[in-house]
Scaffold this motif. Structure first.
Motif, PDB file in Angstrom:
ATOM      1  N   ARG A  28       0.823  -1.216   0.000  1.00 26.92           N
ATOM      2  CA  ARG A  28       0.000   0.000   0.000  1.00 26.92           C
ATOM      3  C   ARG A  28       0.851   1.258   0.000  1.00 26.92           C
ATOM      4  O   ARG A  28       0.464   2.290  -0.560  1.00 26.92           O
ATOM      5  CB  ARG A  28      -0.920  -0.001   1.214  1.00 26.92           C
ATOM      6  CG  ARG A  28      -2.013  -1.061   1.152  1.00 26.92           C
ATOM      7  CD  ARG A  28      -3.024  -0.883   2.266  1.00 26.92           C
ATOM      8  NE  ARG A  28      -4.083  -1.878   2.208  1.00 26.92           N
ATOM      9  CZ  ARG A  28      -5.154  -1.867   2.980  1.00 26.92           C
ATOM     10  NH1 ARG A  28      -5.307  -0.900   3.885  1.00 26.92           N
ATOM     11  NH2 ARG A  28      -6.077  -2.792   2.872  1.00 26.92           N
ATOM     12  N   ARG A  31       3.217   2.817  -3.522  1.00 26.35           N
ATOM     13  CA  ARG A  31       2.667   3.688  -4.562  1.00 26.35           C
ATOM     14  C   ARG A  31       2.753   5.159  -4.186  1.00 26.35           C
ATOM     15  O   ARG A  31       2.511   6.029  -5.021  1.00 26.35           O
ATOM     16  CB  ARG A  31       1.204   3.324  -4.818  1.00 26.35           C
ATOM     17  CG  ARG A  31       0.988   1.926  -5.376  1.00 26.35           C
ATOM     18  CD  ARG A  31      -0.482   1.567  -5.405  1.00 26.35           C
ATOM     19  NE  ARG A  31      -1.030   1.451  -4.054  1.00 26.35           N
ATOM     20  CZ  ARG A  31      -2.306   1.204  -3.785  1.00 26.35           C
ATOM     21  NH1 ARG A  31      -3.171   1.098  -4.774  1.00 26.35           N
ATOM     22  NH2 ARG A  31      -2.711   1.097  -2.546  1.00 26.35           N
ATOM     23  N   ASN A 156      -4.280   9.607  -9.914  1.00 31.42           N
ATOM     24  CA  ASN A 156      -5.180   8.498  -9.571  1.00 31.42           C
ATOM     25  C   ASN A 156      -6.295   8.949  -8.643  1.00 31.42           C
ATOM     26  O   ASN A 156      -7.453   8.521  -8.784  1.00 31.42           O
ATOM     27  CB  ASN A 156      -4.381   7.367  -8.917  1.00 31.42           C
ATOM     28  CG  ASN A 156      -3.541   6.599  -9.916  1.00 31.42           C
ATOM     29  OD1 ASN A 156      -3.825   6.622 -11.108  1.00 31.42           O
ATOM     30  ND2 ASN A 156      -2.509   5.938  -9.429  1.00 31.42           N
ATOM     31  N   ALA A 157      -5.946   9.812  -7.666  1.00 30.36           N
ATOM     32  CA  ALA A 157      -6.956  10.297  -6.728  1.00 30.36           C
ATOM     33  C   ALA A 157      -8.012  11.138  -7.452  1.00 30.36           C
ATOM     34  O   ALA A 157      -9.214  11.015  -7.180  1.00 30.36           O
ATOM     35  CB  ALA A 157      -6.289  11.116  -5.623  1.00 30.36           C
ATOM     36  N   HIS A 159      -8.832  10.920 -10.630  1.00 36.09           N
ATOM     37  CA  HIS A 159      -9.631  10.011 -11.477  1.00 36.09           C
ATOM     38  C   HIS A 159     -10.666   9.256 -10.645  1.00 36.09           C
ATOM     39  O   HIS A 159     -11.834   9.146 -11.046  1.00 36.09           O
ATOM     40  CB  HIS A 159      -8.693   9.029 -12.176  1.00 36.09           C
ATOM     41  CG  HIS A 159      -9.404   8.017 -13.015  1.00 36.09           C
ATOM     42  ND1 HIS A 159     -10.035   8.335 -14.204  1.00 36.09           N
ATOM     43  CD2 HIS A 159      -9.592   6.670 -12.834  1.00 36.09           C
ATOM     44  CE1 HIS A 159     -10.587   7.258 -14.714  1.00 36.09           C
ATOM     45  NE2 HIS A 159     -10.330   6.234 -13.905  1.00 36.09           N
ATOM     46  N   GLU A 160     -10.256   8.743  -9.482  1.00 33.02           N
ATOM     47  CA  GLU A 160     -11.193   8.016  -8.618  1.00 33.02           C
ATOM     48  C   GLU A 160     -12.302   8.929  -8.119  1.00 33.02           C
ATOM     49  O   GLU A 160     -13.464   8.521  -8.025  1.00 33.02           O
ATOM     50  CB  GLU A 160     -10.439   7.402  -7.445  1.00 33.02           C
ATOM     51  CG  GLU A 160      -9.505   6.259  -7.844  1.00 33.02           C
ATOM     52  CD  GLU A 160      -8.738   5.706  -6.671  1.00 33.02           C
ATOM     53  OE1 GLU A 160      -8.953   6.216  -5.542  1.00 33.02           O
ATOM     54  OE2 GLU A 160      -7.920   4.785  -6.856  1.00 33.02           O
ATOM     55  N   HIS A 161     -11.953  10.186  -7.812  1.00 31.68           N
ATOM     56  CA  HIS A 161     -12.969  11.134  -7.354  1.00 31.68           C
ATOM     57  C   HIS A 161     -13.993  11.418  -8.452  1.00 31.68           C
ATOM     58  O   HIS A 161     -15.194  11.476  -8.188  1.00 31.68           O
ATOM     59  CB  HIS A 161     -12.295  12.419  -6.907  1.00 31.68           C
ATOM     60  CG  HIS A 161     -13.256  13.490  -6.483  1.00 31.68           C
ATOM     61  ND1 HIS A 161     -13.986  13.418  -5.312  1.00 31.68           N
ATOM     62  CD2 HIS A 161     -13.625  14.658  -7.085  1.00 31.68           C
ATOM     63  CE1 HIS A 161     -14.751  14.483  -5.204  1.00 31.68           C
ATOM     64  NE2 HIS A 161     -14.552  15.247  -6.264  1.00 31.68           N
ATOM     65  N   ARG A 162     -13.507  11.570  -9.678  1.00 34.51           N
ATOM     66  CA  ARG A 162     -14.426  11.830 -10.784  1.00 34.51           C
ATOM     67  C   ARG A 162     -15.336  10.631 -11.034  1.00 34.51           C
ATOM     68  O   ARG A 162     -16.538  10.787 -11.277  1.00 34.51           O
ATOM     69  CB  ARG A 162     -13.632  12.159 -12.052  1.00 34.51           C
ATOM     70  CG  ARG A 162     -12.960  13.535 -12.008  1.00 34.51           C
ATOM     71  CD  ARG A 162     -12.143  13.780 -13.260  1.00 34.51           C
ATOM     72  NE  ARG A 162     -11.550  15.115 -13.250  1.00 34.51           N
ATOM     73  CZ  ARG A 162     -10.715  15.558 -14.179  1.00 34.51           C
ATOM     74  NH1 ARG A 162     -10.376  14.775 -15.190  1.00 34.51           N
ATOM     75  NH2 ARG A 162     -10.215  16.783 -14.090  1.00 34.51           N
ATOM     76  N   MET A 163     -14.774   9.423 -10.990  1.00 31.87           N
ATOM     77  CA  MET A 163     -15.594   8.239 -11.199  1.00 31.87           C
ATOM     78  C   MET A 163     -16.649   8.100 -10.115  1.00 31.87           C
ATOM     79  O   MET A 163     -17.805   7.760 -10.385  1.00 31.87           O
ATOM     80  CB  MET A 163     -14.694   7.000 -11.223  1.00 31.87           C
ATOM     81  CG  MET A 163     -13.778   6.912 -12.434  1.00 31.87           C
ATOM     82  SD  MET A 163     -14.695   6.818 -13.993  1.00 31.87           S
ATOM     83  CE  MET A 163     -15.533   5.238 -13.776  1.00 31.87           C
ATOM     84  N   THR A 164     -16.261   8.387  -8.869  1.00 27.31           N
ATOM     85  CA  THR A 164     -17.219   8.316  -7.767  1.00 27.31           C
ATOM     86  C   THR A 164     -18.341   9.336  -7.942  1.00 27.31           C
ATOM     87  O   THR A 164     -19.516   9.052  -7.696  1.00 27.31           O
ATOM     88  CB  THR A 164     -16.506   8.547  -6.428  1.00 27.31           C
ATOM     89  OG1 THR A 164     -15.457   7.588  -6.279  1.00 27.31           O
ATOM     90  CG2 THR A 164     -17.466   8.432  -5.267  1.00 27.31           C
ATOM     91  N   SER A 165     -17.969  10.538  -8.388  1.00 27.36           N
ATOM     92  CA  SER A 165     -18.973  11.587  -8.603  1.00 27.36           C
ATOM     93  C   SER A 165     -19.951  11.195  -9.706  1.00 27.36           C
ATOM     94  O   SER A 165     -21.161  11.409  -9.590  1.00 27.36           O
ATOM     95  CB  SER A 165     -18.281  12.904  -8.953  1.00 27.36           C
ATOM     96  OG  SER A 165     -17.432  13.319  -7.907  1.00 27.36           O
TER      97      SER A 165
END
Length: 226
Positions: A28, A31, A156-157, A159-165
């Motif tokens: 963990r 990265r 990455n953070a 991108h993950e935030h946009r996908m979650t939104s």
């Protein structure tokens, strides 16, 4: 610069390589930060045990694909010298608890009844090599590698935030049609409850005012009689 440029991951000398907790934690962390594995309290092992544990740790690192700091560009004055302190990874270190004087030199060591373990003596432990990596040979490379790791982590953070939104927006849109009627009912119920609550409060206030006025009139009547 508030970034963490290096993580010294300490491994107990009693282990037989990397434990499951070590593997999951390091995977963990690798990265986000440069990891340098370190064997603590290496004076509790023989030279053969120390070399065996080092080999087992490196084998586990390769087996589980853990990205530890392998080094990069060295400082200019050390290029071509053939000296690479990272060849001793994982570093086996000893903490000093005493300072002795020998030939007018102060030596940090750990004292035992059978002798002294000198902290900065490369024949006793690897602390001198670790110090070289951190503040001399690879300091610039650690800074540059940290910037690259942080940029990768930031992308990455985001991108993950946009996908979650996006997923949350779709879920909310799908639920809006089903919730319209329920929202109206809740609104009416809330309005009715608010009206009943305030009506009850007003009645209590009026009763308190009547009691206060009755007591005041009674008190004034007694004063007139006197």
């Amino acid at each position: 610069d508030n970034l963490v440029h290096c993580c010294l991951y300490f491994i107990p000398p009693s282990s037989r390589g990397l434990r499951e907790l070590d593997i999951q934690t390091m995977k963990r962390l690798d990265r986000m930060v440069n990891i340098i594995p370190v064997i603590s309290k290496s004076d509790s092992m023989t030279c053969k045990e120390r070399q065996t544990l080092k080999a087992q740790i490196l084998a586990d690192v390769d087996k589980y694909q853990i990205h530890i700091y392998r080094g990069g560009l060295m400082e200019d004055e050390l290029k071509g010298s053939g000296f690479d302190p990272l060849a001793h990874v994982p570093f086996a270190v000893v903490g000093g608890s005493s300072v002795i004087t020998r030939d007018e030199k102060r030596i940090v060591c750990r004292q035992y009844s059978w002798g002294n373990v000198e902290v900065y003596n490369t024949e006793h432990c690897d602390l001198a090599y670790l110090r070289q990596v951190l503040i001399r040979t690879h300091m610039t490379d650690l800074l540059e590698t940290t910037s690259a790791l942080y940029e990768h982590f930031r992308l990455n953070a985001v991108h993950e935030h946009r996908m979650t939104s996006v997923l949350s927006g779709k879920a909310i849109a799908a639920a809006d049609d089903d919730d319209d009627s329920m929202a109206a009912e809740k609104s009416n119920c809330s309005l009715y409850a608010w009206m009943m609550k305030n009506s009850f409060r007003m009645s209590l206030s009026m009763r308190d005012m009547e009691n206060d006025m009755s007591e005041q009139f009674a008190h004034e009547g007694r004063e007139v009689e006197v």
